[in-house]
Structure formats: structure tokens, C-alpha cells
Design an enzyme around this catalytic site. Structure first.
Site, mmCIF file in Angstrom:
data_model
loop_
_atom_site.group_PDB
_atom_site.id
_atom_site.type_symbol
_atom_site.label_atom_id
_atom_site.label_comp_id
_atom_site.label_asym_id
_atom_site.label_seq_id
_atom_site.Cartn_x
_atom_site.Cartn_y
_atom_site.Cartn_z
ATOM 1 N N CYS A 5 4.297 9.337 0.526
ATOM 2 C CA CYS A 5 2.749 9.758 0.107
ATOM 3 C C CYS A 5 2.792 10.750 -0.984
ATOM 4 C CB CYS A 5 2.314 10.166 1.156
ATOM 5 S SG CYS A 5 0.614 10.975 0.866
ATOM 6 N N ARG A 27 0.858 -1.144 0.089
ATOM 7 C CA ARG A 27 0.055 0.111 0.126
ATOM 8 C C ARG A 27 0.917 1.069 0.018
ATOM 9 N NH1 ARG A 27 -0.579 4.518 2.935
ATOM 10 N NH2 ARG A 27 -0.116 3.167 4.633
HETATM 11 P P1 HMG Z 1 -12.819 14.257 -2.407
HETATM 12 O O1 HMG Z 1 -11.548 14.827 -3.405
HETATM 13 O O2 HMG Z 1 -13.043 14.768 -1.456
HETATM 14 O O3 HMG Z 1 -13.927 14.305 -3.513
HETATM 15 O O4 HMG Z 1 -12.409 12.810 -2.080
HETATM 16 P P2 HMG Z 1 -15.340 13.581 -3.559
HETATM 17 O O5 HMG Z 1 -15.666 12.781 -2.287
HETATM 18 O O6 HMG Z 1 -16.528 14.426 -3.921
HETATM 19 O O7 HMG Z 1 -15.009 12.531 -4.614
HETATM 20 C C1 HMG Z 1 -14.224 12.943 -5.953
HETATM 21 C C2 HMG Z 1 -14.268 11.861 -7.205
HETATM 22 O O8 HMG Z 1 -13.456 10.732 -6.366
HETATM 23 C C3 HMG Z 1 -15.438 11.024 -7.504
HETATM 24 O O9 HMG Z 1 -15.195 10.756 -8.710
HETATM 25 C C4 HMG Z 1 -15.824 10.035 -6.395
HETATM 26 O O10 HMG Z 1 -16.689 9.023 -7.103
HETATM 27 C C5 HMG Z 1 -14.314 9.675 -6.126
HETATM 28 P P3 HMG Z 1 -15.619 11.463 -10.065
HETATM 29 O O11 HMG Z 1 -17.197 11.796 -9.869
HETATM 30 O O12 HMG Z 1 -14.588 12.772 -9.897
HETATM 31 O O13 HMG Z 1 -15.296 10.596 -11.204
HETATM 32 N N1 HMG Z 1 -14.187 9.006 -4.792
HETATM 33 C C6 HMG Z 1 -13.757 7.654 -4.877
HETATM 34 N N2 HMG Z 1 -13.252 6.545 -5.628
HETATM 35 C C7 HMG Z 1 -12.934 5.565 -5.021
HETATM 36 N N3 HMG Z 1 -12.647 5.254 -3.904
HETATM 37 C C8 HMG Z 1 -13.214 6.076 -3.007
HETATM 38 C C9 HMG Z 1 -13.647 7.464 -3.592
HETATM 39 N N4 HMG Z 1 -14.078 8.348 -2.787
HETATM 40 C C10 HMG Z 1 -14.454 9.352 -3.616
HETATM 41 N N5 HMG Z 1 -13.029 5.982 -1.690
HETATM 42 C C11 HMG Z 1 -10.748 11.118 -1.121
HETATM 43 C C12 HMG Z 1 -11.645 12.519 -0.994
HETATM 44 C C13 HMG Z 1 -10.281 10.887 0.404
HETATM 45 C C14 HMG Z 1 -11.366 10.198 -1.641
HETATM 46 C C15 HMG Z 1 -9.755 11.877 -2.068
HETATM 47 O O14 HMG Z 1 -9.210 12.956 -1.674
HETATM 48 C C16 HMG Z 1 -8.500 10.728 -2.108
HETATM 49 O O15 HMG Z 1 -8.602 9.544 -2.794
HETATM 50 N N6 HMG Z 1 -7.306 11.270 -1.655
HETATM 51 C C17 HMG Z 1 -6.198 10.217 -1.714
HETATM 52 C C18 HMG Z 1 -5.717 9.912 -0.254
HETATM 53 C C19 HMG Z 1 -4.530 9.026 -0.264
HETATM 54 O O16 HMG Z 1 -4.758 7.751 -0.480
HETATM 55 N N7 HMG Z 1 -3.330 9.234 0.187
HETATM 56 C C20 HMG Z 1 -2.421 8.565 0.394
HETATM 57 C C21 HMG Z 1 -2.471 7.678 1.435
HETATM 58 S S1 HMG Z 1 -2.368 8.262 3.073
HETATM 59 C C22 HMG Z 1 -0.708 7.983 3.534
HETATM 60 O O17 HMG Z 1 0.259 7.597 2.809
HETATM 61 C C23 HMG Z 1 -0.389 8.350 5.220
HETATM 62 C C24 HMG Z 1 -0.220 7.104 5.868
HETATM 63 O O18 HMG Z 1 0.892 6.395 5.368
HETATM 64 C C25 HMG Z 1 0.402 7.459 7.442
HETATM 65 C C26 HMG Z 1 1.560 8.261 7.136
HETATM 66 O O19 HMG Z 1 2.617 7.961 6.623
HETATM 67 O O20 HMG Z 1 1.722 9.536 7.728
HETATM 68 C C27 HMG Z 1 -1.177 6.219 6.023
HETATM 69 MG MG MG Z 2 2.943 6.318 5.316
#
Ligand code: HMG
Ligand code: MG
Length: 314
Positions: free
Chosen positions: A244, A19
Site C-alpha cells: 500500500c 488491485r
Molecule cells: P480526500 O483526499 O479526502 O479528498 O479523498 P476529497 O474527497 O476532497 O477529493 C479530493 C480529490 O480527489 C478531488 O479531485 C476529488 O474529485 C477526487 P480534485 O478536485 O482534487 O481534482 N476524488 C476521487 N477521484 C476518484 N475517485 C474517487 C474520488 N474521491 C475523491 N472515489 C479518498 C478521499 C479516499 C478518495 C483519497 O484519500 C484516496 O483516494 N486515497 C487513496 C486510498 C487507497 O486507494 N489506498 C490504497 C488501498 S487500501 C489498501 O491497500 C489496504 C488493503 O489492501 C487492506 C490491507 O492491506 O490492510 C485494502
Molecule cells: Mg492490502
């Protein structure tokens, strides 16, 4: 020699390579390869696998088609196959795919929260209420992640009290453990100890996990400092992959091989077979066309090939 610090006898490793490790790579790998990586990691004895994310494929294309990753798993009993679920839609998709644990994720800093999940911290916590409700209906345990526990790429230094407060919110809403993310790897041992000191006043230490990126080469030192404080759950990534897309400059997580090597050397049980772990590491590095970022993994692979050549020549 007597040690001042009683270290834990066992440590639970949460493998995040499939992931965190693959969410920011230049080369995108297919769901079949991502599943094969998970299967090899499980073969090495790892029992908690951050398998994929159900997030917007427009935002993180590397994690697209997570359902196909789950469909291609050789599932083993007693292995946790978890998925990141930022909202209700993500949780619904994770349930349909057969994830056995979910993870919600927010930040201790507003800047990263906004950039990563497109909402404020308060909005993220509100959003998680329905996610938790659905998970509870399906009896799915949920893990919480708090990012930027030391520093935020947008807002600067984070206060330990803020980390404690957000972690407590996640714990209160039902997360069975909270993983503390040093997202951009700026933390140093004493600062990390201060975060643990503040947070463990609000949540039992047994419920806290270390999720340290190794951007500044501090991750193993920070893990050792955390073990001294009594923490016994460590997130790590095979071959030191990770980063990330919304944390500029963040490099890989601490490498699982380095963590296992250090813990084995300290007599701490992890249940991981190093030779099998190296098979998983070589597999994914070959697929990505990169060198491993694990010092122990690289050294052991070189030693193994030297021994193999020596045996063949005799
Ligand atoms: P949003 O940008 O607020 O918008 O999504 P929305 O909810 O209005 O949806 C926009 C579009 O995304 C729509 O599609 C939805 O259907 C789709 P469109 O109409 O444009 O075709 N959508 C989704 N599609 C698939 N799965 C879903 C989903 N939700 C909405 N669940 C959201 C909010 C959080 C989904 C978005 O901002 C996003 O995906 N962000 C990416 C977050 C991410 O994966 N970041 C990396 C992981 S976190 C990390 O690495 C940190 C960690 O490792 C700890 C650390 O190191 O600190 C955990
Ligand atoms: Mg991380």
C-alpha cells in the site's frame, strides 16, 4: 495420524493481484494489461477478483482509469469482479463501470486511516453510510476491509479488541464479510489467533477473511494458524505482488501460488489450476519486468521448464 485441528474442506480465495498487487508498483501498467491479468486469473479458476479501485488518481495513479479495466474484461458468469469504493463518488463510478461487488476500507488505527483515506476512523464509518445505501439500492454486495490488525506504521501495536470493534461496525452496517488486513505483515501466528479470537466473538468466523501481507515472511504461517481457528476465506495476490502506498515498508501480499500449493498439499479444495495460475503470474511479471515473489511459483516454473527441456531432448 489424527489431526487435532479439523481444517475446512474448501477455501475461497479472493485474488487481489490486479488491485493490491498493482497499486504500488514502480512501473504503471495500462488498463488493457490490468484487464488481461484479470482475464488470465479467471482462466485459472479464481472466482473472486479484486479488479481495481475507484480512488483519487492523484493519490494512487496506478489505479487510474479503472472504468477501462472493467470495460476490457471478458466477463464470465459466476465470477465476482469487485472494486474498492472509499466514498460515494467511488461507488457511483464502480456501479457505472459494472463492478459486481464493492469494498469499503478503513483501519483499526487512526494513523493509517488518516494517511490512507484522509479522515478519522469515525469519519470513515460515517462516509460509508451513503456508500452502503447506494450499494443496497443496486443490490451490490459490499465487503469491508480493516487494515493494521496487528500493527500500524504510524501508531504501533493494535489491540485485538479494537480490530473486533471496527470489524463489528462494518458487519453491522451491512458488509457481507470483513477482511482482516495485516497491512505491514508484522503479525505472527499466536497474535493473529488472538485477533481472530476477539473478532469472532462479534462476527461469525465464516464471515472473516485473512488479508496478510508477507513483509516479514509470516503470511503462510499466519494463514495456517487462521485455518486452525476455522477461517476459510483467504486474500492473496498472484506472484506475491502488493503493498500500500500509504503503509511505508509494506511489501507484497501472500502469493496465490504459495497459498494454492499449501492448500492442495493439505487436501483443501480451491478450484484453482496451478499451471494456468502460473501463466497469469508469468504474464504480469513480464509486463512489470520483475521476478515472481512466490517461492512455489518460482519452483514450479523451473521444474516445468526443466521437464520441457528433458522431453525435447528425448
Ligand atoms: P480526500 O483526499 O479526502 O479528498 O479523498 P476529497 O474527497 O476532497 O477529493 C479530493 C480529490 O480527489 C478531488 O479531485 C476529488 O474529485 C477526487 P480534485 O478536485 O482534487 O481534482 N476524488 C476521487 N477521484 C476518484 N475517485 C474517487 C474520488 N474521491 C475523491 N472515489 C479518498 C478521499 C479516499 C478518495 C483519497 O484519500 C484516496 O483516494 N486515497 C487513496 C486510498 C487507497 O486507494 N489506498 C490504497 C488501498 S487500501 C489498501 O491497500 C489496504 C488493503 O489492501 C487492506 C490491507 O492491506 O490492510 C485494502
Ligand atoms: Mg492490502
Amino acid at each position: 495420524m489424527s489431526l487435532n485441528h479439523p481444517f475446512p474442506d474448501t477455501v475461497r480465495i479472493i485474488e487481489v493481484g490486479a488491485r493490491d498487487g498493482l497499486q504500488n508498483t514502480t512501473k504503471h501498467v495500462s488498463p488493457a494489461v490490468r484487464a488481461q491479468l484479470v482475464n488470465l486469473l479467471v482462466d485459472s479458476g479464481l472466482t473472486h477478483i479484486d479488479t481495481s479501485s475507484f480512488v483519487s488518481p492523484k493519490r494512487v495513479p496506478q489505479m487510474a482509469n479503472a472504468d477501462q479495466v472493467f470495460a476490457n474484461l471478458n466477463r464470465k458468469q459466476n465470477v465476482v469482479y469487485s472494486a474498492l469504493t472509499p466514498n460515494l463518488k467511488g461507488m457511483e463510478m464502480a456501479l457505472a463501470a459494472g463492478a459486481t461487488e464493492a469494498a469499503i476500507f478503513t483501519s483499526a488505527s487512526e494513523g493509517f486511516c488518516q494517511s490512507n483515506i484522509n479522515c478519522s476512523i469515525a469519519e470513515s464509518l460515517k462516509r460509508f453510510e451513503s456508500v452502503m445505501e447506494l450499494a443496497q439500492q443496486h443490490n451490490i454486495p459490499v465487503r469491508g476491509y480493516v487494515s493494521c490488525i496487528d500493527c500500524c506504521p504510524y501508531d504501533g501495536q493494535t489491540s485485538p479488541e479494537q480490530v473486533a470493534s471496527i470489524s463489528h461496525e462494518l458487519y453491522q452496517m451491512g458488509c457481507h464479510e470483513v477482511s482482516l488486513g495485516d497491512t505491514i505483515g508484522t503479525g505472527t501466528p499466536i497474535r493473529i489467533k488472538r485477533v481472530l479470537e476477539a473478532t469472532s466473538k462479534r462476527i461469525p468466523m465464516a464471515k472473516l477473511a485473512a488479508h496478510y501481507h508477507d513483509t516479514y515472511g509470516q503470511a503462510l504461517a499466519n494463514i495456517l494458524a487462521s485455518l486452525e481457528e476455522g477461517l476459510a476465506i483467504i486474500d492473496s495476490s498472484v506472484a506475491g505482488l502488493g503493498g500500500c502506498p500509504y503503509a511505508p515498508g509494506a511489501s507484497g501480499n501472500v502469493a496465490t501460488e504459495d497459498v494454492v500449493y499449501m492448500l492442495q498439499g493439505m487436501g483443501i479444495e480451491t478450484g484453482v489450476n496451478m499451471d494456468r495460475l502460473l501463466i497469469a503470474a508469468n504474464f504480469i511479471c513480464h509486463e512489470l519486468g520483475i521476478e515472481s515473489r512466490s517461492a512455489a511459483g518460482t519452483a514450479l516454473s523451473l521444474r516445468n521448464s526443466f521437464l520441457k527441456t528433458a522431453t525435447n531432448n528425448n
